[in-house]
Design a protein around this motif. Structure first.
Motif, PDB file in Angstrom:
ATOM      1  N   LEU A  94      -1.291   7.221   1.654  1.00 22.95           N
ATOM      2  CA  LEU A  94      -2.330   7.051   0.633  1.00 22.95           C
ATOM      3  C   LEU A  94      -3.710   6.891   1.271  1.00 22.95           C
ATOM      4  CD1 LEU A  94      -0.424   4.652  -1.782  1.00 22.95           C
ATOM      5  CD2 LEU A  94      -0.941   7.063  -2.168  1.00 22.95           C
ATOM      6  N   LYS A  95      -3.774   6.171   2.364  1.00 19.81           N
ATOM      7  CA  LYS A  95      -5.062   6.019   3.063  1.00 19.81           C
ATOM      8  C   LYS A  95      -5.545   7.370   3.606  1.00 19.81           C
ATOM      9  CE  LYS A  95      -5.232   1.163   4.355  1.00 19.81           C
ATOM     10  NZ  LYS A  95      -5.445   0.198   5.451  1.00 19.81           N
ATOM     11  N   ALA A 102     -11.602  -6.783 -12.761  1.00 22.65           N
ATOM     12  CA  ALA A 102     -11.563  -5.324 -12.837  1.00 22.65           C
ATOM     13  C   ALA A 102     -12.058  -4.845 -14.197  1.00 22.65           C
ATOM     14  CB  ALA A 102     -10.139  -4.827 -12.602  1.00 22.65           C
ATOM     15  N   LYS A 103     -12.614  -3.650 -14.199  1.00 18.68           N
ATOM     16  CA  LYS A 103     -13.035  -3.031 -15.452  1.00 18.68           C
ATOM     17  C   LYS A 103     -11.816  -2.623 -16.275  1.00 18.68           C
ATOM     18  CE  LYS A 103     -16.490   0.273 -17.115  1.00 18.68           C
ATOM     19  NZ  LYS A 103     -17.417  -0.785 -17.587  1.00 18.68           N
ATOM     20  N   ALA A 104     -10.773  -2.190 -15.584  1.00 17.83           N
ATOM     21  CA  ALA A 104      -9.509  -1.829 -16.240  1.00 17.83           C
ATOM     22  C   ALA A 104      -8.416  -1.780 -15.184  1.00 17.83           C
ATOM     23  CB  ALA A 104      -9.609  -0.480 -16.950  1.00 17.83           C
ATOM     24  N   LEU A 105      -7.183  -1.924 -15.625  1.00  8.19           N
ATOM     25  CA  LEU A 105      -6.018  -1.718 -14.766  1.00  8.19           C
ATOM     26  C   LEU A 105      -5.357  -0.409 -15.179  1.00  8.19           C
ATOM     27  CD1 LEU A 105      -3.427  -4.126 -13.406  1.00  8.19           C
ATOM     28  CD2 LEU A 105      -2.590  -2.203 -14.770  1.00  8.19           C
ATOM     29  N   VAL A 106      -5.018   0.414 -14.188  1.00  6.86           N
ATOM     30  CA  VAL A 106      -4.430   1.723 -14.470  1.00  6.86           C
ATOM     31  C   VAL A 106      -3.039   1.790 -13.850  1.00  6.86           C
ATOM     32  CG1 VAL A 106      -4.725   4.220 -14.317  1.00  6.86           C
ATOM     33  CG2 VAL A 106      -6.746   2.736 -14.423  1.00  6.86           C
ATOM     34  N   LEU A 107      -2.054   2.221 -14.646  1.00 10.93           N
ATOM     35  CA  LEU A 107      -0.662   2.332 -14.201  1.00 10.93           C
ATOM     36  C   LEU A 107      -0.249   3.800 -14.252  1.00 10.93           C
ATOM     37  CD1 LEU A 107       2.215  -0.078 -14.977  1.00 10.93           C
ATOM     38  CD2 LEU A 107       2.584   2.362 -15.288  1.00 10.93           C
ATOM     39  N   THR A 108       0.225   4.324 -13.126  1.00 15.16           N
ATOM     40  CA  THR A 108       0.574   5.745 -13.028  1.00 15.16           C
ATOM     41  C   THR A 108       2.023   5.965 -12.601  1.00 15.16           C
ATOM     42  OG1 THR A 108      -0.365   5.705 -10.784  1.00 15.16           O
ATOM     43  CG2 THR A 108      -1.770   6.549 -12.547  1.00 15.16           C
ATOM     44  N   SER A 109       2.904   5.047 -12.950  1.00 15.98           N
ATOM     45  CA  SER A 109       4.297   5.100 -12.493  1.00 15.98           C
ATOM     46  C   SER A 109       5.056   6.293 -13.061  1.00 15.98           C
ATOM     47  CB  SER A 109       5.024   3.814 -12.891  1.00 15.98           C
ATOM     48  OG  SER A 109       4.438   2.698 -12.287  1.00 15.98           O
ATOM     49  N   LYS A 110       6.056   6.730 -12.284  1.00 20.37           N
ATOM     50  CA  LYS A 110       6.985   7.751 -12.765  1.00 20.37           C
ATOM     51  C   LYS A 110       7.951   7.147 -13.767  1.00 20.37           C
ATOM     52  CE  LYS A 110      10.156  11.315 -11.096  1.00 20.37           C
ATOM     53  NZ  LYS A 110      10.768  11.934  -9.870  1.00 20.37           N
ATOM     54  N   THR A 111       8.490   5.981 -13.442  1.00 23.89           N
ATOM     55  CA  THR A 111       9.318   5.213 -14.363  1.00 23.89           C
ATOM     56  C   THR A 111       8.966   3.745 -14.217  1.00 23.89           C
ATOM     57  OG1 THR A 111      11.114   4.982 -12.742  1.00 23.89           O
ATOM     58  CG2 THR A 111      11.276   6.810 -14.304  1.00 23.89           C
ATOM     59  N   GLU A 112       9.297   2.976 -15.226  1.00 22.60           N
ATOM     60  CA  GLU A 112       9.095   1.524 -15.214  1.00 22.60           C
ATOM     61  C   GLU A 112      10.278   0.881 -15.928  1.00 22.60           C
ATOM     62  OE1 GLU A 112       7.116  -0.778 -14.047  1.00 22.60           O
ATOM     63  OE2 GLU A 112       5.597   0.443 -13.040  1.00 22.60           O
ATOM     64  N   GLY A 113      10.131  -0.389 -16.224  1.00 27.63           N
ATOM     65  CA  GLY A 113      11.111  -1.101 -17.032  1.00 27.63           C
ATOM     66  C   GLY A 113      10.361  -1.732 -18.188  1.00 27.63           C
ATOM     67  N   ILE A 129      -8.496  -1.057 -11.093  1.00 27.59           N
ATOM     68  CA  ILE A 129      -7.484  -1.547 -10.154  1.00 27.59           C
ATOM     69  C   ILE A 129      -6.112  -0.971 -10.478  1.00 27.59           C
ATOM     70  CG2 ILE A 129      -6.968  -3.631 -11.530  1.00 27.59           C
ATOM     71  CD1 ILE A 129      -6.709  -5.155  -8.831  1.00 27.59           C
ATOM     72  N   GLY A 130      -5.359  -0.691  -9.425  1.00 28.88           N
ATOM     73  CA  GLY A 130      -3.946  -0.353  -9.524  1.00 28.88           C
ATOM     74  C   GLY A 130      -3.162  -1.376  -8.725  1.00 28.88           C
ATOM     75  N   VAL A 131      -2.057  -1.860  -9.273  1.00 34.03           N
ATOM     76  CA  VAL A 131      -1.307  -2.943  -8.645  1.00 34.03           C
ATOM     77  C   VAL A 131       0.163  -2.572  -8.579  1.00 34.03           C
ATOM     78  CG1 VAL A 131      -0.656  -5.384  -8.782  1.00 34.03           C
ATOM     79  CG2 VAL A 131      -2.936  -4.665  -9.544  1.00 34.03           C
ATOM     80  N   GLY A 132       0.786  -2.765  -7.417  1.00 27.89           N
ATOM     81  CA  GLY A 132       2.221  -2.520  -7.316  1.00 27.89           C
ATOM     82  C   GLY A 132       2.633  -2.124  -5.912  1.00 27.89           C
ATOM     83  N   LYS A 145       5.647   4.478  -7.978  1.00 30.83           N
ATOM     84  CA  LYS A 145       4.378   4.004  -8.548  1.00 30.83           C
ATOM     85  C   LYS A 145       3.300   5.085  -8.558  1.00 30.83           C
ATOM     86  CE  LYS A 145       5.946  -0.144  -9.292  1.00 30.83           C
ATOM     87  NZ  LYS A 145       6.212  -0.627 -10.665  1.00 30.83           N
ATOM     88  N   GLN A 146       3.451   6.128  -7.737  1.00 33.65           N
ATOM     89  CA  GLN A 146       2.579   7.311  -7.774  1.00 33.65           C
ATOM     90  C   GLN A 146       1.089   6.980  -7.651  1.00 33.65           C
ATOM     91  OE1 GLN A 146       5.193  10.545 -10.230  1.00 33.65           O
ATOM     92  NE2 GLN A 146       3.849   9.285 -11.482  1.00 33.65           N
ATOM     93  N   PHE A 147       0.741   6.172  -6.667  1.00 28.34           N
ATOM     94  CA  PHE A 147      -0.673   5.873  -6.464  1.00 28.34           C
ATOM     95  C   PHE A 147      -1.449   7.102  -6.001  1.00 28.34           C
ATOM     96  CE2 PHE A 147       0.936   1.512  -6.393  1.00 28.34           C
ATOM     97  CZ  PHE A 147      -0.013   0.895  -7.188  1.00 28.34           C
ATOM     98  N   ASP A 148      -0.766   8.113  -5.489  1.00 26.49           N
ATOM     99  CA  ASP A 148      -1.461   9.356  -5.147  1.00 26.49           C
ATOM    100  C   ASP A 148      -2.055   9.999  -6.390  1.00 26.49           C
ATOM    101  OD1 ASP A 148       1.197   9.768  -6.045  1.00 26.49           O
ATOM    102  OD2 ASP A 148       1.333  11.718  -5.035  1.00 26.49           O
ATOM    103  N   LYS A 149      -1.352   9.922  -7.506  1.00 22.64           N
ATOM    104  CA  LYS A 149      -1.889  10.466  -8.753  1.00 22.64           C
ATOM    105  C   LYS A 149      -3.076   9.645  -9.239  1.00 22.64           C
ATOM    106  CE  LYS A 149       2.219  12.857 -10.442  1.00 22.64           C
ATOM    107  NZ  LYS A 149       3.072  13.162 -11.618  1.00 22.64           N
ATOM    108  N   LEU A 150      -3.013   8.336  -9.068  1.00 22.77           N
ATOM    109  CA  LEU A 150      -4.150   7.492  -9.452  1.00 22.77           C
ATOM    110  C   LEU A 150      -5.383   7.869  -8.637  1.00 22.77           C
ATOM    111  CD1 LEU A 150      -5.534   5.150 -10.857  1.00 22.77           C
ATOM    112  CD2 LEU A 150      -4.429   3.590  -9.228  1.00 22.77           C
ATOM    113  N   ILE A 151      -5.207   8.042  -7.329  1.00 19.71           N
ATOM    114  CA  ILE A 151      -6.341   8.389  -6.467  1.00 19.71           C
ATOM    115  C   ILE A 151      -6.920   9.749  -6.852  1.00 19.71           C
ATOM    116  CG2 ILE A 151      -6.996   8.959  -4.088  1.00 19.71           C
ATOM    117  CD1 ILE A 151      -4.811   6.885  -3.207  1.00 19.71           C
TER     118      ILE A 151
END
Length: 361
Positions: free
Chosen positions: A228-229, A257-268, A186-189, A195-201
């Protein structure tokens, strides 16, 4: 402990900073403080406690000038002991109005929720100008060590570090009635560029998960959803990638979920990583600035990948199909989360409220 604390936020929905603001209202109310919540927009989803001033509704009903006067009078009337400002503050003239007219004689704590300081300061290359639109009595709070150090280096600001935290009374799991019983990551955000969900996909597509029938679930809303769709369609992943809209209580989906994946460019200091680990869901993340490196213990409760290295992220995702490795990181998912506890964070906030002369100029 009868102090009046104002929590100022852009909204009470969808974002990590907004979730932190909502959590803080609950924690401070439980500690006996008088809590007032000011939401700049009429978007209220998260649970909170305290007296709500929905300025979003005021703006919808009034012209800008009348709304501004009402906003000013609200703060003049209440005379808060401390205002905690969680907003994005990237409009220079607006922040001058706030700091020099509305909050002029108030103590304000400015929270920095992202390593991208342009969300909170204009004219970063001119530190004196960047620091001008703040009240005389103010303090900055950084949500992770990397942001604290970056503030010092970039703007010579000596901030306080108080990390985000999970409430002790975790929200009960939602009823998990959806027909989604396959294995999935799962990716959440928010579905935006950061958040770069395109990179996750793309990394999911290049991993071994599709051939192992492990799906990808993306939870959130945002301006990039249509793009993204279309990417999912182009990569012929329609049967393997599911999109779910934002929900105030996502814990059932994260827990399963089996795991959560975060692919952000920046975060806090990404709350979603803490939430996943507290639910015994391992995490994989780019080692972006900032936060993941302070939360993830590489190879123990998840995997920390070289920042923006998509090939390395794909290899990390592949490790999820190794049963021995996976059971190890899942067993350790909630290891050492006590350092990010509600009690430790609230003690720091209390110290500021109860000893103002120690913190405010």
């Amino acid at each position: 402990m009868n102090k009046k604390i104002c929590i100022l936020t852009d909204s009470l929905s969808k974002g990590g900073a907004e979730k932190v603001a909502a959590n803080l209202t609950i924690s401070l109310t439980n500690k006996g403080y008088q809590v007032y919540v000011v939401s700049m927009t009429n978007v209220i989803d998260y649970q909170f406690t305290g007296n709500l001033y929905n300025f979003g509704l005021i703006k919808e009903a009034q012209n800008k000038f009348k709304a501004f006067l009402e906003f000013k009078n609200y703060f003049r009337k209440h005379k808060f002991d401390v205002i905690i400002d969680h907003r994005v503050r990237d409009k220079y003239l607006k922040e001058i109005l706030f700091s020099k007219i509305i909050f002029r004689k108030q103590k304000v704590i400015y929270c920095i929720h992202s390593y991208n300081l342009s969300f909170y300061f204009s004219f970063l290359k001119l530190p004196r100008l960047a620091k001008f639109p703040h009240t005389k009595d103010h303090k900055f709070v950084a949500v992770c060590h990397e942001i604290k150090d970056y503030l010092n280096k970039t703007l010579n600001i000596n901030s306080i570090h108080i990390n985000n935290y999970l409430l002790n009374n975790t929200t009960p799991f939602e009823n998990f009635n959806e027909d989604f019983f396959d294995e999935y990551i799962i990716g959440v955000g928010r579905l935006n560029k950061i958040k770069q969900f395109d990179k996750l996909i793309t990394c999911y597509k290049n991993s071994n998960l599709p051939i192992n029938k492990i799906k990808l679930l993306i939870l959130g809303d945002g301006e990039n959803k249509k793009v993204l769709k279309q990417l999912v369609e182009d990569l012929k992943l329609k049967d393997l990638v599911n999109f779910y809209p934002f929900r105030e209580n996502p814990y059932g989906l994260i827990r399963n979920a089996k795991a959560l994946v975060l692919t952000s460019k920046t975060e806090g200091f990404p709350m979603v990583l803490l939430e996943a680990l507290s639910l015994n869901t391992p995490v994989i993340s780019f080692d972006c600035k900032s936060g993941p490196g302070e939360i993830i213990k590489h190879g123990i409760n998840g995997l920390l990948v070289d920042d923006q290295n998509e090939e390395a992220l794909t290899l990390a995702i592949n490790k999820l199909v190794d049963p021995h490795f996976y059971q190890k990181i899942k067993a350790n998912a909630d290891l050492d989360l006590e350092q990010f506890s509600e009690s430790k964070a609230i003690e720091k906030w209390k110290d500021i409220f109860e000893n103002p002369n120690k913190y405010f100029s």
